[in-house]
Design an enzyme around this catalytic site. Structure first.
Site, PDB file in Angstrom:
ATOM      1  N   ALA A   1       2.965  14.457 -10.731  1.00  0.00           N
ATOM      2  CA  ALA A   1       3.330  15.172  -9.517  1.00  0.00           C
ATOM      3  C   ALA A   1       3.360  16.650  -9.898  1.00  0.00           C
ATOM      4  O   ALA A   1       3.477  16.996 -11.072  1.00  0.00           O
ATOM      5  CB  ALA A   1       4.687  14.713  -9.033  1.00  0.00           C
TER       6      ALA A   1
ATOM      7  N   GLY B   1       3.233  10.886 -11.926  1.00  0.00           N
ATOM      8  CA  GLY B   1       2.652  10.523 -10.632  1.00  0.00           C
ATOM      9  C   GLY B   1       1.186  10.115 -10.737  1.00  0.00           C
ATOM     10  O   GLY B   1       0.699   9.329  -9.914  1.00  0.00           O
TER      11      GLY B   1
ATOM     12  N   GLU C   1       1.271   6.612 -11.682  1.00  0.00           N
ATOM     13  CA  GLU C   1       1.787   5.882 -10.512  1.00  0.00           C
ATOM     14  C   GLU C   1       0.719   5.732  -9.440  1.00  0.00           C
ATOM     15  O   GLU C   1       0.599   4.673  -8.815  1.00  0.00           O
ATOM     16  CB  GLU C   1       3.024   6.609  -9.976  1.00  0.00           C
ATOM     17  CG  GLU C   1       4.174   6.574 -10.978  1.00  0.00           C
ATOM     18  CD  GLU C   1       5.368   7.416 -10.547  1.00  0.00           C
ATOM     19  OE1 GLU C   1       5.240   8.658 -10.550  1.00  0.00           O
ATOM     20  OE2 GLU C   1       6.413   6.839 -10.209  1.00  0.00           O
TER      21      GLU C   1
ATOM     22  N   GLU D   1       8.444  11.538 -17.240  1.00  0.00           N
ATOM     23  CA  GLU D   1       9.433  12.248 -16.410  1.00  0.00           C
ATOM     24  C   GLU D   1      10.748  12.490 -17.124  1.00  0.00           C
ATOM     25  O   GLU D   1      11.434  13.477 -16.871  1.00  0.00           O
ATOM     26  CB  GLU D   1       9.692  11.471 -15.104  1.00  0.00           C
ATOM     27  CG  GLU D   1       8.520  11.465 -14.138  1.00  0.00           C
ATOM     28  CD  GLU D   1       7.556  10.309 -14.343  1.00  0.00           C
ATOM     29  OE1 GLU D   1       7.589   9.669 -15.429  1.00  0.00           O
ATOM     30  OE2 GLU D   1       6.756  10.035 -13.430  1.00  0.00           O
TER      31      GLU D   1
HETATM   32  C1  HXC Z   1       1.952  21.223 -12.280  1.00  0.00           C
HETATM   33  C2  HXC Z   1       0.608  21.098 -14.128  1.00  0.00           C
HETATM   34  C3  HXC Z   1       0.990  19.765 -14.359  1.00  0.00           C
HETATM   35  C4  HXC Z   1       1.917  19.181 -13.460  1.00  0.00           C
HETATM   36  C5  HXC Z   1      -0.377  20.334 -15.899  1.00  0.00           C
HETATM   37  N1  HXC Z   1      -0.257  21.408 -15.102  1.00  0.00           N
HETATM   38  N2  HXC Z   1       0.360  19.327 -15.477  1.00  0.00           N
HETATM   39  N3  HXC Z   1       1.083  21.804 -13.091  1.00  0.00           N
HETATM   40  N4  HXC Z   1       2.355  19.935 -12.429  1.00  0.00           N
HETATM   41  N5  HXC Z   1       2.316  17.911 -13.572  1.00  0.00           N
HETATM   42  C6  HXC Z   1      -0.883  22.720 -15.238  1.00  0.00           C
HETATM   43  C7  HXC Z   1      -0.296  23.503 -16.387  1.00  0.00           C
HETATM   44  O1  HXC Z   1       0.882  24.153 -15.966  1.00  0.00           O
HETATM   45  C8  HXC Z   1      -1.409  24.478 -16.676  1.00  0.00           C
HETATM   46  O2  HXC Z   1      -1.372  25.513 -15.722  1.00  0.00           O
HETATM   47  C9  HXC Z   1      -2.664  23.668 -16.414  1.00  0.00           C
HETATM   48  O3  HXC Z   1      -2.247  22.563 -15.588  1.00  0.00           O
HETATM   49  C10 HXC Z   1      -3.270  23.081 -17.668  1.00  0.00           C
HETATM   50  O4  HXC Z   1      -2.263  22.368 -18.381  1.00  0.00           O
HETATM   51  P1  HXC Z   1      -1.946  22.623 -19.934  1.00  0.00           P
HETATM   52  O5  HXC Z   1      -0.570  22.132 -20.181  1.00  0.00           O
HETATM   53  O6  HXC Z   1      -2.252  24.035 -20.303  1.00  0.00           O
HETATM   54  O7  HXC Z   1      -3.021  21.661 -20.619  1.00  0.00           O
HETATM   55  P2  HXC Z   1      -2.894  20.943 -22.039  1.00  0.00           P
HETATM   56  O8  HXC Z   1      -2.291  21.854 -23.060  1.00  0.00           O
HETATM   57  O9  HXC Z   1      -4.251  20.366 -22.309  1.00  0.00           O
HETATM   58  O10 HXC Z   1      -1.866  19.729 -21.818  1.00  0.00           O
HETATM   59  C11 HXC Z   1      -2.156  18.659 -20.919  1.00  0.00           C
HETATM   60  C12 HXC Z   1      -0.869  17.839 -20.606  1.00  0.00           C
HETATM   61  C13 HXC Z   1       0.249  18.800 -20.125  1.00  0.00           C
HETATM   62  C14 HXC Z   1      -0.403  17.098 -21.883  1.00  0.00           C
HETATM   63  C15 HXC Z   1      -1.231  16.805 -19.563  1.00  0.00           C
HETATM   64  O11 HXC Z   1      -0.290  19.584 -19.059  1.00  0.00           O
HETATM   65  C16 HXC Z   1       1.478  18.105 -19.593  1.00  0.00           C
HETATM   66  O12 HXC Z   1       2.290  17.622 -20.361  1.00  0.00           O
HETATM   67  N6  HXC Z   1       1.647  18.126 -18.265  1.00  0.00           N
HETATM   68  C17 HXC Z   1       2.822  17.604 -17.614  1.00  0.00           C
HETATM   69  C18 HXC Z   1       2.822  16.113 -17.637  1.00  0.00           C
HETATM   70  C19 HXC Z   1       4.062  15.560 -16.919  1.00  0.00           C
HETATM   71  O13 HXC Z   1       5.195  15.811 -17.342  1.00  0.00           O
HETATM   72  N7  HXC Z   1       3.844  14.841 -15.852  1.00  0.00           N
HETATM   73  C20 HXC Z   1       4.900  14.259 -15.093  1.00  0.00           C
HETATM   74  C21 HXC Z   1       5.258  15.172 -13.978  1.00  0.00           C
HETATM   75  S1  HXC Z   1       6.608  14.540 -13.028  1.00  0.00           S
HETATM   76  P3  HXC Z   1      -1.425  27.065 -16.156  1.00  0.00           P
HETATM   77  O14 HXC Z   1      -1.235  27.784 -14.841  1.00  0.00           O
HETATM   78  O15 HXC Z   1      -0.336  27.262 -17.149  1.00  0.00           O
HETATM   79  O16 HXC Z   1      -2.800  27.202 -16.735  1.00  0.00           O
HETATM   80  C22 HXC Z   1       5.967  13.286 -12.160  1.00  0.00           C
HETATM   81  C23 HXC Z   1       6.873  12.276 -11.561  1.00  0.00           C
HETATM   82  C24 HXC Z   1       7.434  12.684 -10.327  1.00  0.00           C
HETATM   83  O17 HXC Z   1       4.824  13.106 -12.019  1.00  0.00           O
HETATM   84  C25 HXC Z   1       8.715  12.025 -10.121  1.00  0.00           C
HETATM   85  C26 HXC Z   1       9.869  12.875 -10.534  1.00  0.00           C
HETATM   86  C27 HXC Z   1      10.385  13.725  -9.454  1.00  0.00           C
END
Ligand code: HXC
Length: 257
Positions: free
Chosen positions: A65, A108, A111, A131
């Site tokens: 998400a 997400g 999911e 998460e």
């Molecule tokens: C918003 C995101 C994002 C996310 C990545 N980006 N994931 N933006 N929401 N979930 C953005 C980053 O901020 C970055 O933007 C760009 O995408 C590229 O990501 P990087 O991190 O620079 O890439 P990389 O180093 O290759 O790492 C990839 C990754 C990492 C391992 C997937 O991005 C990551 O850990 N993302 C978050 C994963 C996560 O926690 N997902 C769960 C979310 S919560 P910029 O602008 O900096 O270039 C969820 C559940 C919801 O989904 C329910 C709870 C409420």
């Protein structure tokens, strides 16, 4: 229709939907939900279309998400708007939907893949529910669907540690139906979807509905539900055609009724 966050393409009877927010690794924001629901409704209503494939990029199916969109929200906004409830509509799609996952399917993203009817994974796929690292939990069904898919031990470990599963582990655990070399993922997913889209449409819908019922009912009720739907298909022209075609050793010619 033209969408901001997805592209939609028809390949014969298959609708190929590609998540398209490359700068955010396809993070699922409110606009993606709006676009996807609209595209799924159009797909479901289109008699020329029989199966959908949802995919992302080579690097990410979807990295979760959109964290930046949720960051500033409080309880009142989240609960008041029943945030994420809209995704339930996605699971009401009556025709089959295949997730073709390459790269990250996290939070997400994992999911959403699990909301599809089955997952075809590229050998590069990585699944996770990270998460907990953000001090929250899955919110689009992950804790429930992952547990049903892979069992308590793996689901619990993944939700508590946030660790990712690679494609091999995901296949062993039953999360994905097959692993495909990344370069062939879309072609193979569309081929699989075409196989489904060429079956008799009412039978396809009934098969989807009854497999899904296995997650919602006790065995006896599920088996009875199956039998009633099975009986019901004997009221369709396609059942007569399907069985006649078998006996005549020719392909069936479906009417969708
Ligand atoms: C918003 C995101 C994002 C996310 C990545 N980006 N994931 N933006 N929401 N979930 C953005 C980053 O901020 C970055 O933007 C760009 O995408 C590229 O990501 P990087 O991190 O620079 O890439 P990389 O180093 O290759 O790492 C990839 C990754 C990492 C391992 C997937 O991005 C990551 O850990 N993302 C978050 C994963 C996560 O926690 N997902 C769960 C979310 S919560 P910029 O602008 O900096 O270039 C969820 C559940 C919801 O989904 C329910 C709870 C409420």
């Amino acid at each position: 229709a033209d969408y901001e966050t997805i592209t939609v393409e028809q390949r014969g009877r298959v609708t190929l939907i590609t998540l398209n927010r490359p700068k955010a690794l396809n993070a699922l924001n409110s606009q993606i939900l709006i676009d996807l629901l609209d595209a799924m409704a159009a797909f479901d209503a289109d008699k020329g279309q029989g199966c959908a494939v949802i995919t992302g990029s080579e690097k990410a199916f979807a990295a979760g998400a959109d964290i930046k969109e949720m960051q500033a929200q409080g309880f009142a906004e989240m609960y008041g708007s029943d945030f994420f409830a809209g995704w339930e509509q996605f699971t009401r799609t009556r025709k089959p939907v295949i997730a073709a996952v390459a790269g990250y399917a996290l939070g997400g993203g994992c999911e959403l893949a699990m909301m599809c009817d089955f997952i075809l994974a590229a050998d590069t796929a990585k699944f996770g529910q990270p998460e907990v690292k953000l001090a929250v939990t899955p919110g689009m069904g992950g804790s429930q669907r992952l547990t049903r898919a892979v069992g308590k031990a793996k689901a619990m470990e993944m939700c508590l540690t946030g660790r990712m599963m690679d494609a091999e582990e995901a296949e062993r655990a039953g999360l994905v139906s097959r692993i495909i070399p990344a370069a062939d993922l879309i072609e193979e997913a569309v081929k699989t979807a075409t196989t489904i889209a060429e079956m008799a449409p009412l039978a396809v819908m009934a098969n989807k509905e009854m497999v899904n019922a296995a997650f919602e009912t006790m065995l006896h009720q599920g088996v009875q539900f199956e039998r009633r739907l099975f009986h019901g298909l004997f009221g369709t022209e396609d059942q007569g055609e399907g069985m006649a075609a078998f006996v005549d050793k020719r392909p069936g010619n479906w009417k969708g009724r």
